[in-house]
Motif scaffolding. Structure first.
Motif, PDB file in Angstrom:
ATOM      1  N   GLU A 157       0.825  -1.198   0.000  1.00 17.37           N
ATOM      2  CA  GLU A 157       0.000   0.000   0.000  1.00 17.37           C
ATOM      3  C   GLU A 157       0.867   1.258   0.000  1.00 17.37           C
ATOM      4  OE1 GLU A 157      -3.111   0.328  -0.421  1.00 17.37           O
ATOM      5  OE2 GLU A 157      -3.802  -1.753  -0.216  1.00 17.37           O
ATOM      6  N   LYS A 158       0.433   2.264  -0.765  1.00 15.99           N
ATOM      7  CA  LYS A 158       1.199   3.506  -0.858  1.00 15.99           C
ATOM      8  C   LYS A 158       1.357   4.164   0.505  1.00 15.99           C
ATOM      9  CE  LYS A 158      -1.629   4.999  -4.032  1.00 15.99           C
ATOM     10  NZ  LYS A 158      -2.310   5.879  -4.993  1.00 15.99           N
ATOM     11  N   ALA A 159       0.334   4.076   1.342  1.00 16.33           N
ATOM     12  CA  ALA A 159       0.392   4.722   2.656  1.00 16.33           C
ATOM     13  C   ALA A 159       1.472   4.104   3.543  1.00 16.33           C
ATOM     14  CB  ALA A 159      -0.966   4.622   3.347  1.00 16.33           C
ATOM     15  N   LEU A 160       1.667   2.789   3.420  1.00 11.78           N
ATOM     16  CA  LEU A 160       2.690   2.118   4.223  1.00 11.78           C
ATOM     17  C   LEU A 160       4.079   2.599   3.829  1.00 11.78           C
ATOM     18  CD1 LEU A 160       3.150  -0.083   6.394  1.00 11.78           C
ATOM     19  CD2 LEU A 160       3.381  -1.726   4.525  1.00 11.78           C
ATOM     20  N   PHE A 161       4.338   2.695   2.534  1.00 15.59           N
ATOM     21  CA  PHE A 161       5.628   3.202   2.072  1.00 15.59           C
ATOM     22  C   PHE A 161       5.791   4.672   2.440  1.00 15.59           C
ATOM     23  CE2 PHE A 161       8.275   5.202  -1.248  1.00 15.59           C
ATOM     24  CZ  PHE A 161       9.459   4.521  -1.005  1.00 15.59           C
ATOM     25  N   ALA A 162       4.717   5.458   2.334  1.00 18.21           N
ATOM     26  CA  ALA A 162       4.798   6.884   2.657  1.00 18.21           C
ATOM     27  C   ALA A 162       5.177   7.101   4.119  1.00 18.21           C
ATOM     28  CB  ALA A 162       3.466   7.565   2.340  1.00 18.21           C
ATOM     29  N   ARG A 163       4.657   6.243   5.004  1.00 21.28           N
ATOM     30  CA  ARG A 163       5.015   6.372   6.421  1.00 21.28           C
ATOM     31  C   ARG A 163       6.491   6.088   6.640  1.00 21.28           C
ATOM     32  NH1 ARG A 163       0.038   3.614   7.443  1.00 21.28           N
ATOM     33  NH2 ARG A 163       1.139   1.706   8.007  1.00 21.28           N
ATOM     34  N   ALA A 164       7.014   5.107   5.908  1.00 19.54           N
ATOM     35  CA  ALA A 164       8.441   4.793   6.021  1.00 19.54           C
ATOM     36  C   ALA A 164       9.283   5.971   5.557  1.00 19.54           C
ATOM     37  CB  ALA A 164       8.776   3.548   5.203  1.00 19.54           C
ATOM     38  N   VAL A 165       8.865   6.613   4.473  1.00 20.07           N
ATOM     39  CA  VAL A 165       9.580   7.776   3.957  1.00 20.07           C
ATOM     40  C   VAL A 165       9.566   8.893   4.977  1.00 20.07           C
ATOM     41  CG1 VAL A 165       9.548   9.587   2.190  1.00 20.07           C
ATOM     42  CG2 VAL A 165       9.149   7.214   1.539  1.00 20.07           C
ATOM     43  N   TYR A 166       8.390   9.171   5.514  1.00 18.55           N
ATOM     44  CA  TYR A 166       8.234  10.276   6.466  1.00 18.55           C
ATOM     45  C   TYR A 166       9.102  10.072   7.699  1.00 18.55           C
ATOM     46  CZ  TYR A 166       6.028  13.558   9.683  1.00 18.55           C
ATOM     47  OH  TYR A 166       5.802  14.562  10.593  1.00 18.55           O
ATOM     48  N   ASP A 167       9.190   8.830   8.157  1.00 21.04           N
ATOM     49  CA  ASP A 167       9.945   8.539   9.372  1.00 21.04           C
ATOM     50  C   ASP A 167      11.443   8.426   9.141  1.00 21.04           C
ATOM     51  OD1 ASP A 167       7.753   8.474  11.051  1.00 21.04           O
ATOM     52  OD2 ASP A 167       7.347   6.363  10.652  1.00 21.04           O
TER      53      ASP A 167
END
Length: 301
Positions: free
Chosen positions: A113-123
């Motif tokens: 899911e895009k949201a899962l990858f986006a959280r990794a990027v943000y963190d």
């Protein structure tokens, strides 16, 4: 002639693969409710897929027993490929993709899911947005091993330990960020690990909740730390991944219960957080070298 419509494939839907492939997957994690990640194991005949656009990031992992000639079109670029065992293709969300191959083939489709990858990027980096780049088939041993580990976990019990699945998903996201993203920004590294207070809180929380199907998100939220930082910092502090540490704690508690109580083994299994007695027995044998039943006989003598 009218232009062929590009099929939008949403892997959050159970029958997503049937839109582009002739056979249903041999196994799927759809009903396992893994958070933000899905695995489908396929064996498909020679075929040409229609042009499609996945709504999630997709990683294809080849399990062919012999090299297969294929042709792939990815965002308008055409490449002829000789697919080997372990070759990996990265198809970012909303890319346009189609492929064809000459012989029956075996492969994994891993959708993220895009949201899962986006959280990794943000963190992990100081960027508002980082995009995954498309990659034609190439060798990537780590992505291959993540796929095979998820397949083994799916086939063992059908559900999988949450903390293990989430650990693999975290590793996957960080690997994609480091090697397949549009930015070359370095991932933030915290060499000091968790503070002594946070480490003590993490250990206490794990031991107080061993009977639950613990997940990385749950533990890290209790500590007020991001899931991605927690996984990395915990291993730096203890030498164990969160999954390894939780398994060790469960087995240590099981050993005490086996030695000091007369409770049935299936009841002990549930008390220490295993979803099935077969999984409990396998992990116990792997870590202790014997089965729970045999261990109880040894310590009761």
């Amino acid at each position: 002639m009218p232009t062929e419509e590009i099929i939008k494939v949403d892997f959050a839907q159970e029958e997503a693969c049937s839109q582009i492939l002739p056979r249903s997957p041999l196994a799927t994690s759809y009903h396992a409710n893994w958070d933000g990640i899905r695995l489908d194991y396929h064996q498909q005949p020679a075929f040409e897929t229609p042009e499609h656009s996945p709504q999630q990031h997709v990683i294809g992992i080849s399990l062919v027993k012999q090299p297969i000639n294929a042709e792939r079109v990815l965002n308008g670029y055409i490449q002829h490929e000789c697919i080997q065992y372990g070759d990996v293709t990265v198809i970012p969300a909303n890319s346009c993709h189609k492929s064809s191959w000459e012989l029956e083939t075996e492969f994994l489709i891993l959708s993220l899911e895009k949201a899962l990858f986006a959280r990794a990027v943000y963190d992990s980096v100081d960027l508002q947005q980082t995009d995954i780049l498309p990659h034609f088939a190439t060798s990537d041993p780590l992505l291959q091993q993540i796929g095979l580990a998820l397949k083994a976990e799916l086939e063992s019990d059908g559900m999988g330990s949450r903390v293990y699945i989430e650990s693999l998903a975290t590793t996957l996201c960080l690997h994609l960020l480091k090697h397949y993203s549009v930015s070359s920004t370095k991932i933030a590294i915290h060499s000091e690990g968790l503070s002594s207070l946070k480490l003590r809180q993490a250990i206490e929380y794990i031991n107080q909740n061993l009977e639950k199907d613990l997940g990385l998100a749950e533990i890290s939220t209790a500590l007020g730390v991001s899931m991605y930082h927690f996984s990395r910092l915990f291993k730096q502090s203890t030498g164990y991944s969160p999954h390894q540490y939780v398994m060790n704690c469960r087995i240590e508690r099981a050993k005490r219960l086996l030695a000091k109580t007369e409770e049935a083994i299936d009841e002990i299994c549930q008390q220490v957080g295993f979803q099935s007695q077969s999984h409990f027995t396998n992990v116990f044998r792997k870590l202790i070298g014997t089965t729970p039943k045999a261990y109880r006989k040894q310590v009761k003598i």
